[in-house]
Design a protein around this motif. Structure first.
Motif, PDB file in Angstrom:
ATOM      1  N   GLN A  10       0.852  -1.184   0.000  1.00 42.71           N
ATOM      2  CA  GLN A  10       0.000   0.000   0.000  1.00 42.71           C
ATOM      3  C   GLN A  10       0.884   1.228   0.000  1.00 42.71           C
ATOM      4  O   GLN A  10       1.822   1.346   0.781  1.00 42.71           O
ATOM      5  CB  GLN A  10      -0.913  -0.011   1.223  1.00 42.71           C
ATOM      6  CG  GLN A  10      -1.900   1.113   1.220  1.00 42.71           C
ATOM      7  CD  GLN A  10      -2.938   0.956   2.318  1.00 42.71           C
ATOM      8  OE1 GLN A  10      -3.203  -0.147   2.772  1.00 42.71           O
ATOM      9  NE2 GLN A  10      -3.521   2.069   2.729  1.00 42.71           N
ATOM     10  N   LEU A  13      -2.981   6.166  -1.196  1.00 45.43           N
ATOM     11  CA  LEU A  13      -4.352   5.712  -1.399  1.00 45.43           C
ATOM     12  C   LEU A  13      -4.444   4.622  -2.461  1.00 45.43           C
ATOM     13  O   LEU A  13      -5.513   4.367  -2.986  1.00 45.43           O
ATOM     14  CB  LEU A  13      -5.237   6.906  -1.783  1.00 45.43           C
ATOM     15  CG  LEU A  13      -5.330   7.999  -0.707  1.00 45.43           C
ATOM     16  CD1 LEU A  13      -6.166   9.164  -1.228  1.00 45.43           C
ATOM     17  CD2 LEU A  13      -5.929   7.466   0.575  1.00 45.43           C
ATOM     18  N   ARG A  15      -3.449   0.491  -3.390  1.00 41.29           N
ATOM     19  CA  ARG A  15      -3.020  -0.799  -2.860  1.00 41.29           C
ATOM     20  C   ARG A  15      -2.920  -1.768  -4.041  1.00 41.29           C
ATOM     21  O   ARG A  15      -3.840  -1.901  -4.835  1.00 41.29           O
ATOM     22  CB  ARG A  15      -4.024  -1.306  -1.829  1.00 41.29           C
ATOM     23  CG  ARG A  15      -3.603  -2.628  -1.219  1.00 41.29           C
ATOM     24  CD  ARG A  15      -4.402  -3.006  -0.003  1.00 41.29           C
ATOM     25  NE  ARG A  15      -5.836  -2.953  -0.250  1.00 41.29           N
ATOM     26  CZ  ARG A  15      -6.753  -2.889   0.717  1.00 41.29           C
ATOM     27  NH1 ARG A  15      -6.396  -2.878   1.976  1.00 41.29           N
ATOM     28  NH2 ARG A  15      -8.035  -2.844   0.412  1.00 41.29           N
ATOM     29  N   ASP A  64      -6.532  -1.740  -5.855  1.00 42.38           N
ATOM     30  CA  ASP A  64      -7.561  -1.015  -5.103  1.00 42.38           C
ATOM     31  C   ASP A  64      -7.195   0.460  -5.016  1.00 42.38           C
ATOM     32  O   ASP A  64      -6.025   0.819  -4.823  1.00 42.38           O
ATOM     33  CB  ASP A  64      -7.680  -1.543  -3.663  1.00 42.38           C
ATOM     34  CG  ASP A  64      -8.160  -2.979  -3.594  1.00 42.38           C
ATOM     35  OD1 ASP A  64      -8.893  -3.398  -4.510  1.00 42.38           O
ATOM     36  OD2 ASP A  64      -7.804  -3.685  -2.637  1.00 42.38           O
ATOM     37  N   LEU A  66      -8.092   3.598  -2.627  1.00 37.73           N
ATOM     38  CA  LEU A  66      -8.655   3.843  -1.304  1.00 37.73           C
ATOM     39  C   LEU A  66      -9.037   5.308  -1.159  1.00 37.73           C
ATOM     40  O   LEU A  66      -8.484   6.179  -1.821  1.00 37.73           O
ATOM     41  CB  LEU A  66      -7.640   3.459  -0.229  1.00 37.73           C
ATOM     42  CG  LEU A  66      -7.050   2.045  -0.334  1.00 37.73           C
ATOM     43  CD1 LEU A  66      -5.942   1.852   0.673  1.00 37.73           C
ATOM     44  CD2 LEU A  66      -8.136   1.019  -0.126  1.00 37.73           C
ATOM     45  N   VAL A  86     -12.245   1.117   0.527  1.00 30.73           N
ATOM     46  CA  VAL A  86     -12.023   0.884  -0.899  1.00 30.73           C
ATOM     47  C   VAL A  86     -13.083   1.628  -1.701  1.00 30.73           C
ATOM     48  O   VAL A  86     -14.278   1.397  -1.541  1.00 30.73           O
ATOM     49  CB  VAL A  86     -12.071  -0.628  -1.220  1.00 30.73           C
ATOM     50  CG1 VAL A  86     -11.914  -0.866  -2.713  1.00 30.73           C
ATOM     51  CG2 VAL A  86     -11.016  -1.372  -0.442  1.00 30.73           C
ATOM     52  N   SER A  89     -12.148  -1.228  -6.885  1.00 28.71           N
ATOM     53  CA  SER A  89     -11.329  -2.445  -6.823  1.00 28.71           C
ATOM     54  C   SER A  89     -11.397  -3.154  -8.174  1.00 28.71           C
ATOM     55  O   SER A  89     -12.471  -3.254  -8.779  1.00 28.71           O
ATOM     56  CB  SER A  89     -11.842  -3.372  -5.721  1.00 28.71           C
ATOM     57  OG  SER A  89     -11.033  -4.520  -5.645  1.00 28.71           O
TER      58      SER A  89
END
Length: 193
Positions: A10, A13, A15, A64, A66, A86, A89
């Protein structure tokens, strides 16, 4: 049974991760119902099929985005919580592999058929004595548009003496020769198909 694992990195923001799923055994019992129409009769068949997939692997890339998520229990501002969750995704499958599956039919096909209640059209039968101990019967003209002839049964009786032969099955449907018979002199023979 499926076992999976994921490794993620991560940054702020975003991942990014790799997911591995291992399916150790996937078993399905699939019932099948088959309807067939044969002439005027209806045939209903059922079978059970067992599909087994012993091993499967799947390697996926997980991405992802975020962002803050606000959850409020009421319209009052002090009942709200801000968390990071999330927003978007995306999973991209990079590689899949599975062992060859096994398909079994543990219970053979079971069928129920409505009976054909109409008699067949009568045909013609000709019989002749070949020599002193053999007989040939020939027939034709038997018809039943609502059913299929699977087998003919032939019987020969003499007017004097015992039955010569009874219910001999034949699959060719046109003739039958029987040897080793004992004919009584002066009696007549009736052949039935």
């Amino acid at each position: 049974m499926t076992v999976g694992g994921q490794v993620s990195i991560q940054a702020a923001l975003l991942r990014l991760g790799i997911r591995i799923d291992v399916k150790l055994m996937d078993t399905k019992l699939i019932p099948t119902l088959i309807l067939r129409v044969k002439g005027a009769s209806l045939q209903v068949c059922a079978e059970l099929r067992l599909d087994i997939e012993p091993l499967a692997l799947k390697l996926s890339l997980v991405f992802d985005i975020l962002g803050p998520i606000i959850k409020c229990r009421s319209w009052k501002p002090w009942t709200c919580r801000i968390t990071i969750g999330v927003w978007y995704s995306k999973t991209i499958v990079l590689f899949t592999w599975s062992a060859r599956g096994i398909k079994l039919v543990p219970v053979p096909e079971i069928c129920v058929q409505t009976p054909d209640r109409t008699p067949p059209k009568k045909g013609d039968v000709e019989a002749k004595q070949n020599d002193h101990e053999s007989l040939t019967a020939e027939w034709g003209g038997f018809e039943d548009p609502e059913a299929e002839f699977l087998r003919y049964y032939v019987t020969a009786t003499a007017s004097a003496g015992p039955t010569l032969f009874k219910d001999i099955p034949t699959d060719d449907g046109t003739s039958l020769t029987v040897k080793g018979l004992s004919f009584v002199h002066g009696s007549y023979v009736t052949v039935t198909v």
